[in-house]
Design a protein around this motif. Structure first.
Motif, PDB file in Angstrom:
ATOM      1  N   THR A 218       0.819  -1.212   0.000  1.00 35.07           N
ATOM      2  CA  THR A 218       0.000   0.000   0.000  1.00 35.07           C
ATOM      3  C   THR A 218       0.854   1.264   0.000  1.00 35.07           C
ATOM      4  O   THR A 218       0.375   2.329  -0.368  1.00 35.07           O
ATOM      5  CB  THR A 218      -0.911   0.022   1.234  1.00 35.07           C
ATOM      6  OG1 THR A 218      -0.104  -0.094   2.416  1.00 35.07           O
ATOM      7  CG2 THR A 218      -1.909  -1.135   1.200  1.00 35.07           C
ATOM      8  N   LYS A 255       6.146  -2.791   6.574  1.00 36.61           N
ATOM      9  CA  LYS A 255       5.077  -3.665   7.058  1.00 36.61           C
ATOM     10  C   LYS A 255       5.573  -4.394   8.308  1.00 36.61           C
ATOM     11  O   LYS A 255       5.987  -5.556   8.247  1.00 36.61           O
ATOM     12  CB  LYS A 255       4.682  -4.671   5.976  1.00 36.61           C
ATOM     13  CG  LYS A 255       3.390  -5.415   6.250  1.00 36.61           C
ATOM     14  CD  LYS A 255       3.029  -6.308   5.062  1.00 36.61           C
ATOM     15  CE  LYS A 255       1.737  -7.076   5.315  1.00 36.61           C
ATOM     16  NZ  LYS A 255       1.382  -7.962   4.161  1.00 36.61           N
ATOM     17  N   ASN A 260      -0.903  -7.957   9.171  1.00 36.84           N
ATOM     18  CA  ASN A 260      -1.821  -6.820   9.179  1.00 36.84           C
ATOM     19  C   ASN A 260      -1.126  -5.609   8.572  1.00 36.84           C
ATOM     20  O   ASN A 260      -0.363  -4.916   9.247  1.00 36.84           O
ATOM     21  CB  ASN A 260      -2.306  -6.522  10.599  1.00 36.84           C
ATOM     22  CG  ASN A 260      -3.361  -5.430  10.643  1.00 36.84           C
ATOM     23  OD1 ASN A 260      -3.708  -4.843   9.622  1.00 36.84           O
ATOM     24  ND2 ASN A 260      -3.878  -5.165  11.826  1.00 36.84           N
ATOM     25  N   SER A 261      -1.394  -5.328   7.319  1.00 37.04           N
ATOM     26  CA  SER A 261      -0.713  -4.224   6.623  1.00 37.04           C
ATOM     27  C   SER A 261      -1.140  -2.859   7.151  1.00 37.04           C
ATOM     28  O   SER A 261      -0.452  -1.864   6.933  1.00 37.04           O
ATOM     29  CB  SER A 261      -0.997  -4.298   5.116  1.00 37.04           C
ATOM     30  OG  SER A 261      -2.395  -4.189   4.869  1.00 37.04           O
ATOM     31  N   ARG A 262      -2.270  -2.792   7.847  1.00 39.24           N
ATOM     32  CA  ARG A 262      -2.745  -1.515   8.382  1.00 39.24           C
ATOM     33  C   ARG A 262      -2.064  -1.141   9.696  1.00 39.24           C
ATOM     34  O   ARG A 262      -2.126   0.001  10.114  1.00 39.24           O
ATOM     35  CB  ARG A 262      -4.261  -1.565   8.595  1.00 39.24           C
ATOM     36  CG  ARG A 262      -5.069  -1.720   7.307  1.00 39.24           C
ATOM     37  CD  ARG A 262      -6.554  -1.696   7.586  1.00 39.24           C
ATOM     38  NE  ARG A 262      -7.338  -1.807   6.362  1.00 39.24           N
ATOM     39  CZ  ARG A 262      -8.662  -1.810   6.319  1.00 39.24           C
ATOM     40  NH1 ARG A 262      -9.350  -1.691   7.458  1.00 39.24           N
ATOM     41  NH2 ARG A 262      -9.297  -1.907   5.168  1.00 39.24           N
ATOM     42  N   LYS A 263      -1.438  -2.103  10.314  1.00 38.62           N
ATOM     43  CA  LYS A 263      -0.765  -1.841  11.588  1.00 38.62           C
ATOM     44  C   LYS A 263       0.653  -1.359  11.306  1.00 38.62           C
ATOM     45  O   LYS A 263       1.510  -2.131  10.883  1.00 38.62           O
ATOM     46  CB  LYS A 263      -0.741  -3.092  12.460  1.00 38.62           C
ATOM     47  CG  LYS A 263      -0.168  -2.852  13.853  1.00 38.62           C
ATOM     48  CD  LYS A 263      -0.215  -4.114  14.701  1.00 38.62           C
ATOM     49  CE  LYS A 263       0.385  -3.857  16.085  1.00 38.62           C
ATOM     50  NZ  LYS A 263       0.369  -5.082  16.927  1.00 38.62           N
ATOM     51  N   THR A 264       0.899  -0.095  11.571  1.00 38.48           N
ATOM     52  CA  THR A 264       2.221   0.467  11.281  1.00 38.48           C
ATOM     53  C   THR A 264       3.088   0.621  12.519  1.00 38.48           C
ATOM     54  O   THR A 264       4.299   0.810  12.402  1.00 38.48           O
ATOM     55  CB  THR A 264       2.079   1.832  10.588  1.00 38.48           C
ATOM     56  OG1 THR A 264       1.341   2.719  11.438  1.00 38.48           O
ATOM     57  CG2 THR A 264       1.368   1.681   9.245  1.00 38.48           C
ATOM     58  N   GLN A 297       6.087   4.251  12.914  1.00 34.65           N
ATOM     59  CA  GLN A 297       6.759   4.158  11.615  1.00 34.65           C
ATOM     60  C   GLN A 297       7.301   5.528  11.218  1.00 34.65           C
ATOM     61  O   GLN A 297       6.551   6.490  11.080  1.00 34.65           O
ATOM     62  CB  GLN A 297       5.756   3.664  10.579  1.00 34.65           C
ATOM     63  CG  GLN A 297       6.309   3.383   9.202  1.00 34.65           C
ATOM     64  CD  GLN A 297       5.204   2.931   8.266  1.00 34.65           C
ATOM     65  OE1 GLN A 297       4.246   3.669   8.011  1.00 34.65           O
ATOM     66  NE2 GLN A 297       5.324   1.711   7.760  1.00 34.65           N
TER      67      GLN A 297
END
Length: 381
Positions: A218, A255, A260-264, A297
């Motif tokens: 993403t 990542k 879970n790609s939304r968890k940064t 991040q």
């Protein structure tokens, strides 16, 4: 103040519950004192709020060079002006998409009177008072104005806060402190701090761009800052009498959670040991279990912990310091070896580094300003 509260909130989320309770007590007294001083200063100028917008518009329209004709009384203080090192680290940031934020800095010993003896009006004189010029290498990019309304410690400290209202620069309205690094490119950057007609301090850092090779990701690019955040940690003489250790940390993973790609954010365990004359002396406060930081991040955040003696109960007071040579070992999950820092104690006081000691520093524009309660230690490499 808002900046301090944000930092404290991040801090409390990063440490164990016992350490959090102790640090909450440590911070309570200092926060109450600062709130009282700042509230009093706001009350003094509240009568001017009705004029604020009109005066700001009237005084805008400075040249792109950010020059000023405001002559300040630089003999007001014996000490040379500087910017606290901690505020440089929490006030300088960049979003992953490449937009900067330069705000919330604390300057010290900047005069608030002119050579004629008049007190600077931080609303009427905003366009002439506090600025930061931004450079990439030696190339000048732009400048930003700042609201010097928030002052404390008898005026010896002043905040470089973003103004509440927009102002005009080269005929255009400005409302933030963003430069677009996608336009200007990566490399070495410098902030020059201006007060009136004088540049009194410089801060250098690096901006880099990371690239993600995953075609399905993403986010394919991420901008990060590097520099003093990587290289320094501190010991803080807290008003409660405790000795507190602190440092800055971020992560540069696209990542961090494969599931879970939304968890940064990334959970990172860390612990501290202090050696005196090469013998165990102190460690992070609590049960001995590592602290856990929620590391963001690309964004640098401050992480702190109180300390305790290894052979005695209770927190470590700076009154416990005795003369000798000390080493700090900071172990961070994922790093192959501990980060190491050194400091010495003489006459029961931490000895400042030559870069921080005003009697030894040879370049006031690069002084590591710790006031009288932060002692900065450079990473041993």
């Amino acid at each position: 103040m808002k900046q301090k509260l944000v930092i404290i909130g991040l801090l409390l989320g990063s440490i164990t519950s016992s350490n959090a309770q102790l640090l909450g007590k440590i911070r309570n007294t200092a926060n109450q004192a600062n709130n009282a001083v700042e509230t009093a200063k706001k009350a003094e100028e509240v009568v001017n709020t009705g004029e604020k917008v009109a005066k700001k518009v009237k005084n805008k329209g400075g040249a792109s060079s950010g020059t000023s004709s405001l002559k300040l009384d630089w003999n007001m203080y014996k000490q040379t002006p500087a910017v606290t090192f901690n505020s440089l680290l929490y006030g300088t940031s960049i979003g992953t998409g490449g937009l900067t934020r330069f705000s919330g800095y604390t300057a010290t010993f900047v005069p608030n009177k002119t050579t004629s003896g008049a007190t600077v009006n931080t609303v009427h004189d905003q366009a002439e008072f506090l600025k930061i010029k931004v450079y990439k290498g030696d190339q000048y990019i732009t400048y930003f104005e700042y609201d010097g309304f928030q002052q404390f410690d008898d005026g010896k400290k002043i905040k470089y806060n973003t103004p509440d209202s927009r102002y005009k620069r080269d005929g255009e309205w400005v409302g933030g402190t963003e430069i677009d690094v996608q336009k200007w490119g990566t490399g070495d950057y410098r902030l020059d701090f201006i007060a009136g007609d004088k540049m009194f301090y410089s801060f250098n850092f690096e901006i880099q761009k990371l690239t993600n090779s995953d075609p399905y990701a993403t986010m394919n690019e991420m901008y990060v800052t590097r520099g003093p955040w990587n290289d320094y940690a501190y010991m803080n003489y807290d008003e409660s009498g405790n000795l507190v250790f602190g440092y800055y940390l971020n992560h540069e993973e696209f990542k961090p959670d494969p599931a879970n790609s939304r968890k940064t954010n990334k959970s990172v365990k860390w612990s501290v040991k202090v050696l005196k004359d090469n013998k165990p002396f102190a460690q992070q406060y609590g049960t001995g279990a590592p602290n856990v930081a929620q590391v963001e991040q690309a964004k640098w955040n401050e992480y702190r912990c109180a300390l305790k003696l290894v052979d005695k109960p209770g927190e470590f007071k700076f009154a416990n310091l005795t003369d000798g040579a000390y080493k700090v070992e900071l172990s961070i999950e994922g790093e192959a070896k501990p980060r190491k820092y050194s400091f010495a104690v003489k006459d029961k006081r931490i000895v400042q580094s030559p870069e921080q000691d005003r009697t030894k520093n040879t370049d006031p524009t690069r002084l590591i300003e710790g006031w009288n309660d932060y002692f900065w230690m450079k990473l041993e490499k």
